[in-house]
Scaffold this motif. Structure first.
Motif, mmCIF file in Angstrom:
data_model
loop_
_atom_site.group_PDB
_atom_site.id
_atom_site.type_symbol
_atom_site.label_atom_id
_atom_site.label_comp_id
_atom_site.label_asym_id
_atom_site.label_seq_id
_atom_site.Cartn_x
_atom_site.Cartn_y
_atom_site.Cartn_z
ATOM 1 N N THR A 184 56.285 -4.241 -35.907
ATOM 2 C CA THR A 184 56.655 -5.560 -36.249
ATOM 3 C C THR A 184 56.119 -6.086 -37.354
ATOM 4 N N ASP A 185 56.932 -6.659 -38.401
ATOM 5 C CA ASP A 185 56.250 -7.459 -39.552
ATOM 6 C C ASP A 185 56.141 -8.839 -39.249
ATOM 7 N N HIS A 186 57.189 -9.475 -39.254
ATOM 8 C CA HIS A 186 57.331 -10.907 -38.849
ATOM 9 C C HIS A 186 58.852 -11.377 -38.322
ATOM 10 N N THR A 187 58.658 -12.573 -38.087
ATOM 11 C CA THR A 187 60.071 -13.148 -37.701
ATOM 12 C C THR A 187 60.310 -14.511 -38.213
ATOM 13 N N ASP A 188 61.259 -14.877 -38.943
ATOM 14 C CA ASP A 188 61.812 -15.999 -39.404
ATOM 15 C C ASP A 188 62.874 -16.707 -38.641
ATOM 16 N N VAL A 189 62.632 -18.033 -38.143
ATOM 17 C CA VAL A 189 64.058 -18.544 -37.372
ATOM 18 C C VAL A 189 64.439 -19.512 -38.165
ATOM 19 N N HIS A 190 65.756 -19.348 -38.576
ATOM 20 C CA HIS A 190 66.419 -20.230 -39.349
ATOM 21 C C HIS A 190 67.150 -21.230 -38.489
ATOM 22 N N ALA A 191 67.437 -22.610 -39.047
ATOM 23 C CA ALA A 191 68.308 -23.544 -38.397
ATOM 24 C C ALA A 191 69.212 -23.877 -39.511
ATOM 25 N N ILE A 192 70.365 -23.461 -39.026
ATOM 26 C CA ILE A 192 71.587 -23.888 -40.035
ATOM 27 C C ILE A 192 72.549 -24.930 -39.324
ATOM 28 N N SER A 193 72.751 -25.761 -40.403
ATOM 29 C CA SER A 193 73.854 -26.969 -40.147
ATOM 30 C C SER A 193 75.042 -26.713 -39.859
ATOM 31 N N ILE A 194 75.780 -26.854 -38.854
ATOM 32 C CA ILE A 194 76.943 -26.364 -38.681
ATOM 33 C C ILE A 194 78.141 -27.396 -39.559
ATOM 34 N N SER A 195 77.600 -28.633 -40.136
ATOM 35 C CA SER A 195 78.368 -29.477 -40.858
ATOM 36 C C SER A 195 78.473 -29.122 -42.299
ATOM 37 N N ASN A 196 77.198 -28.576 -42.838
ATOM 38 C CA ASN A 196 77.230 -28.408 -44.114
ATOM 39 C C ASN A 196 76.643 -26.770 -44.608
ATOM 40 N N GLY A 197 76.050 -26.133 -43.662
ATOM 41 C CA GLY A 197 75.716 -24.869 -44.003
ATOM 42 C C GLY A 197 73.987 -24.863 -44.294
ATOM 43 N N ASN A 198 73.591 -26.027 -44.481
ATOM 44 C CA ASN A 198 72.106 -26.119 -44.958
ATOM 45 C C ASN A 198 71.218 -25.185 -44.101
ATOM 46 N N ASP A 199 70.344 -24.211 -44.652
ATOM 47 C CA ASP A 199 69.419 -23.277 -43.999
ATOM 48 C C ASP A 199 68.047 -23.683 -44.190
ATOM 49 N N GLN A 200 67.567 -23.972 -43.110
ATOM 50 C CA GLN A 200 65.970 -24.306 -43.171
ATOM 51 C C GLN A 200 65.127 -23.331 -42.189
ATOM 52 N N VAL A 201 64.167 -22.800 -42.521
ATOM 53 C CA VAL A 201 63.407 -21.760 -41.852
ATOM 54 C C VAL A 201 62.458 -22.772 -41.148
ATOM 55 N N LEU A 202 62.692 -22.955 -39.834
ATOM 56 C CA LEU A 202 61.837 -23.714 -39.002
ATOM 57 C C LEU A 202 60.319 -23.313 -38.925
ATOM 58 N N TRP A 203 60.360 -21.964 -38.414
ATOM 59 C CA TRP A 203 59.086 -21.319 -38.358
ATOM 60 C C TRP A 203 58.933 -20.006 -38.764
ATOM 61 N N SER A 204 57.747 -19.311 -38.801
ATOM 62 C CA SER A 204 57.525 -17.771 -39.059
ATOM 63 C C SER A 204 56.782 -17.417 -37.957
ATOM 64 N N VAL A 205 56.943 -15.965 -37.257
ATOM 65 C CA VAL A 205 55.840 -15.711 -36.412
ATOM 66 C C VAL A 205 55.477 -14.304 -37.140
ATOM 67 N N PRO A 206 54.080 -14.185 -37.591
ATOM 68 C CA PRO A 206 53.512 -13.132 -38.079
ATOM 69 C C PRO A 206 53.396 -11.794 -36.962
ATOM 70 N N GLY A 207 53.718 -10.670 -37.320
ATOM 71 C CA GLY A 207 53.620 -9.705 -36.429
ATOM 72 C C GLY A 207 54.057 -9.775 -35.206
ATOM 73 N N ARG A 208 55.260 -10.411 -34.930
ATOM 74 C CA ARG A 208 55.760 -10.673 -33.709
ATOM 75 C C ARG A 208 57.347 -10.802 -33.922
ATOM 76 N N GLN A 209 57.934 -10.122 -32.649
ATOM 77 C CA GLN A 209 59.494 -10.025 -32.764
ATOM 78 C C GLN A 209 60.019 -11.083 -31.732
ATOM 79 N N VAL A 210 61.039 -11.577 -32.021
ATOM 80 C CA VAL A 210 61.731 -12.564 -31.067
ATOM 81 C C VAL A 210 62.989 -11.994 -30.473
ATOM 82 N N TYR A 211 62.890 -11.756 -29.097
ATOM 83 C CA TYR A 211 63.667 -10.716 -28.465
ATOM 84 C C TYR A 211 64.939 -11.492 -27.748
#
Length: 1001
Positions: A886-913
């Motif tokens: 596992t390298d890292h995980t980025d968690v994206h928050a995507i607005s339904i109304s306008n499609g804006n994409d924000q990476v809320l957080w990154s987790v180095p060396g861990r996977q989100v299951y």
């Protein structure tokens, strides 16, 4: 288990005989394997029982019964089982009776006796076809407490049930009820044509065949709605079922043969499955276009042997929108909760919709007794359910009160106050009160068109009546009595003191004066005031407050539409709670307002907001004292929360413009605070999870305190705490299991759920809170990248793309020959590359999609050549070792109304299951771990065809697996975690937030 095929080989009960010359007192003749009634037409009951104990749990009992050749009234035969040993006839037994009704029919009835009396009697078929001088094999199948009566052609054949299975209401499986018997009633003269039985047989169960078709691991339902049906009173937009798709769960013991036979008989094709529920999803021929046709199909499948549950499959599932936003009259429809309206503004300001996810006053059968004291109540207001207590009749009542006759405000005031407190919620009418249902008592000062002359004395009777009725919360949004009259003050003080001494909670509006700024007074000033803008009731309450009753009295002032202090409101320093007071849509007198509602302002309508929250607290924990209720209200208004404007979590700002530092009422804050401090009550905003075969809840967050809810004794996933916090469900190894909170204990139940799913649970399944929208992520691979197309489907519309996430997949390419020397037969990858994995969730708030993208690094560890392991091989073969990490995980928050994409957080060396968001958006829950897997590319020794290679993979090594809760803000700091390997082993949802979130600062 014995198999009885010849009744002559078994010992008869005491006093009976198996003889050719007469049988039992010459009434039953036994010859070979046939028993024939030779009694003559005497109408008596003659019983022949086998003394040998057989079985009392699972068996088939049958016989070939030939009806007499004459249609004789009273003819009767019965199969008896689970009969008490040692008694003849036994006092306790179960039997199926076949009684003549006509020349061609008999009545079939199952009877259980207790001490010779009928304890159960169920008619299975009142006109079962069985003509005179004809034969059928009649039998029963007993499995535990279930008894199914059936028939076959004489000698055996296709089995057909007679009626439905019957559940015995008393368990006779105690080891003393193991005899079987048959009975005749003599109704036909003895002879060759008299009734008889052959092949009296008892069989034990065949060994269970557990081989079944595999349950598919996915479910791909068709999008075509042409084969759907609606279910009134839901509108088609709210609910639809597939007509030709059914979900089936079988009993654990059901054999594979039975499963396949059922599928064959219903021409069912397995199109998917839900492995966690052990459910097959099958498609069958269309049963018809009506709901009754679908219901009949599902009921028929459900009644088949071995079926545990059959259910229709939703095409569109009903639900509630965003927490427990109700559906009521104009201005309070579901859609009005998206934007502020006069009907929703105040309730949203006090976070009532979130609180309703925990408590509405209607989640249990108990109703909190609450009361309102006022001048007039509309007895015809349909949105109020309660008791109206009028003043006693007077022999010579005063003349009509002009205010009742002509003042519409006066006539609607009490109804409006009561509407804010406890107008019926979620009933598609009028408005929603804070407390959706209650044991409401409305104390009126008036009767017909007159007002009781001496209100201070009437007030005392009201207080005593409230004590007698057990009214826990009493709202008073007016003042009475001359403020200058000490006697009036003393009388009112004594009246209220009696109510407070009995444990009641008084909620009083501070009041206001039209067109004048509000008064700000200390409690001492209020207790001594002579200001005629105030009343004796104010002074009396202030004196009580200062003399030891402060914990049982709540004074309520007002805020305006913006949440700032309303300048028209009175305020008592050190003693005032603030709640909305302006632009309040509430109930009105139906004779004056055709819609039954009106828009008003005033602290009169602030007080019932507080009274309603007090009612919610008592509904959640009826053992609370008045002091405890007030404490949760006062402390709850400053609880941490998510600020949607700043995206930060913290305490709310004080009310702007208030005379001192004060906060606005927070219904949700009060309820979550209660749930955090009192184990054994319903869940509200509590983190809940399963680990080690046990379901846990976190009560308090600082310091963390946990409570064991229930021990499952097996692993489980998909934890779902339903709204109301009194029911939790898990998908366990043995199947779906549900638990309900009863008397402080979590008790397993088979009862059908009556409350909505928790929003966090739906978020995990990528569904909106109302389950009318869903999200999907589709990958599109290119050279060194993958584009993740994020789509949303709203209602029945086609999916639309809201964002495409571009994910670079770095590659460091190098290659080597598989066999050397000579021409390179094939190239083997010896470099490194990157693989993407993703999980996603729908926001219960309805504004975002969250996509967790994990990058896995796939690298070459080493490569080498050695002699090829084939006979006669020439050259060396390559062996390459690889490792995926596992390298890292980025968690994206995507607005339904306008499609804006924000990476809320990154987790180095861990996977989100897996990932889900809590209902108020204040936190996330998911499973996180690090993963390593090694694999080797190598030649296959002894291959028939050379060169031949294969890849050998080692098991994945998952380390540090935890259920992790993170704050729902940018960078999403970790708030809590529970180590458990189960959360990273395929199944999901081992943790949740119940039923809405309580954030940590």
């Amino acid at each position: 288990m014995p198999k009885v095929t010849n009744i002559t080989t078994h010992t008869a009960e005491t006093g009976q005989a198996w003889t050719l010359s007469g049988g039992f007192t010459n009434k039953i003749k036994i010859q070979g394997n046939t028993a024939q009634l030779v009694s003559g037409a005497d109408g008596n009951n003659w019983r022949m029982a086998i003394a040998t104990d057989v079985i009392d749990d699972s068996f088939d009992l049958s016989t070939d019964y030939k009806r007499g050749s004459v249609d004789a009234p009273g003819e009767y035969v019965q199969l008896e089982f689970l009969a008490q040993s040692g008694a003849n006839p036994p006092q306790d037994r179960v039997y199926v009776a076949f009684t003549r009704t006509a020349a061609t029919t008999v009545q079939v009835r199952l009877i259980r006796t207790k001490a010779f009396s009928f304890a159960q009697s169920i008619i299975l078929d009142s006109a079962f076809p069985l003509a005179t001088d004809s034969s059928k094999r009649i039998g029963v199948s007993v499995s535990g407490l279930q008894v199914q009566t059936w028939w076959e052609p004489a000698g055996g054949g296709t089995r057909t049930n007679i009626g439905s299975a019957v559940t015995l209401t008393q368990d006779y499986r105690d080891g003393t009820h193991k005899r079987v018997a048959f009975n005749f009633i003599g109704a036909q003269a003895a002879g060759a044509g008299s009734p008889r039985i052959d092949n009296f047989t008892v069989r034990g169960p065949a060994p269970a065949d557990t081989s079944r078709p595999p349950i598919p691991t996915s479910l791909d339902l068709p999008g075509d709605s042409s084969l759907t049906v609606e279910d009134p009173p839901y509108a088609r937009i709210d609910l639809l079922y597939y007509r030709n798709i059914v979900g089936i769960v079988f009993d654990d013991s059901t054999s594979g043969v039975t499963v396949r036979d059922l599928f064959a008989r219903y021409d069912a094709t397995v199109i998917g499955g839900v492995p966690g529920l052990s459910e097959y999803v099958v498609q069958v021929p269309d049963p018809g276009s009506t709901l009754s046709a679908l219901d009949s199909l599902v009921a028929a499948v459900h009644d088949q042997p071995g079926v545990k549950q059959a259910s229709p499959v939703y095409y569109r599932t009903p639900g509630s929108l965003y927490w427990r936003h109700p559906n009521d009259g104009p201005g309070m429809k579901r859609g009005d909760w998206f934007a502020s309206t006069d009907g929703t503004r105040a309730l949203t300001a006090i976070r009532a919709p979130l609180a309703w996810g925990c408590e509405t006053g209607a989640y249990t059968q108990a109703r909190v007794p609450v009361g309102v004291v006022d001048f007039v109540f509309d007895g015809n207001q349909p949105d109020l359910v309660g008791l109206r207590v009028l003043p006693p009749p007077l022999s010579a009542p005063p003349p009509p009160d002009a205010r009742i006759v002509s003042d519409t405000f006066y006539r609607s005031h009490g109804t409006g106050v009561t509407g804010v407190l406890t107008a019926t919620g979620n009933n598609d009418a009028m408005i929603t009160g804070v407390l959706w249902q209650s044991g409401l008592v409305m104390y009126s000062y008036s009767r017909d068109t007159w007002v009781f002359p001496d209100l201070s004395r009437l007030f005392d009777g009201i207080m005593r009546d409230a004590v007698a009725r057990g009214v826990r919360v009493l709202v008073i949004s007016h003042g009475i009595g001359d403020v200058r009259k000490d006697a009036h003050v003393a009388g009112l003080k004594a009246s209220m003191q009696a109510y407070l001494d009995a444990g009641g909670l008084l909620v009083l509006a501070t009041g206001q004066t039209p067109n004048q700024p509000g008064l700000t007074l200390t409690l001492d000033q209020l207790a001594q005031t002579q200001n005629t803008r105030l009343h004796a009731l104010h002074r009396a309450a202030a004196e009580l407050y200062s003399s030891g009753y402060a914990n049982s009295i709540i004074f309520v002032g007002g805020t305006d539409d913006t949440g700032a202090f309303w300048t028209g409101s009175n305020y008592w320093t050190g003693a005032t709670v603030l709640a909305p007071a302006t632009s309040i849509l509430t109930l009105a007198n139906t004779a004056d307002f055709a819609a039954g509602t009106w828009l008003v302002s005033g602290t009169s309508f602030s007080a019932p907001y507080v009274g309603g929250v007090a009612g919610l607290l008592l509904a959640m924990d009826p053992t609370l004292t008045a002091a405890q209720v007030k404490s949760y209200i006062v402390r709850g208004d400053s609880q941490p929360r998510l600020n949607p404007q700043t995206g930060q979590i913290g305490r709310p700002p004080p009310v702007a413009g208030a005379p001192e530092r004060a906060y606005q009422l927070d219904a949700y804050g009060a309820l979550t605070l209660l749930a955090s401090e009192r184990p054994g009550i319903s869940l509200c905003g509590n983190r809940t999870w399963v680990a080690g075969g046990t379901v846990w809840a976190q009560r308090d967050t600082a310091p963390p305190s946990t409570e064991q809810l229930t021990a499952l004794g097996e692993s489980a996933a998909y934890v779902n705490v339903r709204h109301g916090g009194r029911r939790l469900e898990v998908s366990a190894s043995s199947g779906d299991r549900a638990f309900e909170l009863r008397l402080g204990q979590w008790v397993e139940t088979q009862d059908t759920a009556t409350t909505p799913y928790g929003g966090t649970f739906l978020s995990l399944f990528q569904l909106s809170h109302d389950r009318d929208s869903s999200v999907q992520v589709l990958p599109h691979y290119g050279d060194g990248f993958v584009d993740l197309q994020v789509l949303i489907r709203q209602g029945t519309g086609a999916p639309t793309t809201i964002k495409t996430i571009h994910v670079a997949l770095p590659v460091s390419a190098s290659w080597a020959c598989d066999v050397i020397p000579g021409d390179c037969r094939d190239s083997v990858f010896t470099g490194s590359n990157t693989v993407a994995d993703w999980r996603y969730a729908y926001s219960p708030v309805g504004d975002k999609v969250f996509v967790a993208v994990t990058l896995l690094a796939d690298a070459t560890l080493n490569s080498s050549y050695s002699g090829c392991p084939w006979e006669g091989a020439v050259g060396d073969c390559i062996t390459v070792s690889y490792r995926t990490t596992t390298d890292h995980t980025d968690v994206h928050a995507i607005s339904i109304s306008n499609g804006n994409d924000q990476v809320l957080w990154s987790v180095p060396g861990r996977q989100v299951y897996w990932i889900a968001q809590a209902e108020d958006g204040a936190q996330f829950v998911g499973a996180e771990a690090s993963m390593t897997q090694d694999y080797v590319f190598e030649p296959i020794p002894g291959s028939i065809q050379a060169p031949w290679f294969h890849t050998v993979s080692q098991p994945q090594v998952v380390s540090g697996c935890s259920i992790v809760w993170r704050a729902g803000v940018a960078t999403a700091p970790q708030r809590y975690s529970i180590p458990t390997d189960d959360a990273c082993r395929g199944l999901e949802g081992q943790g949740t937030v119940s039923p809405v979130a309580r954030p940590s600062p």
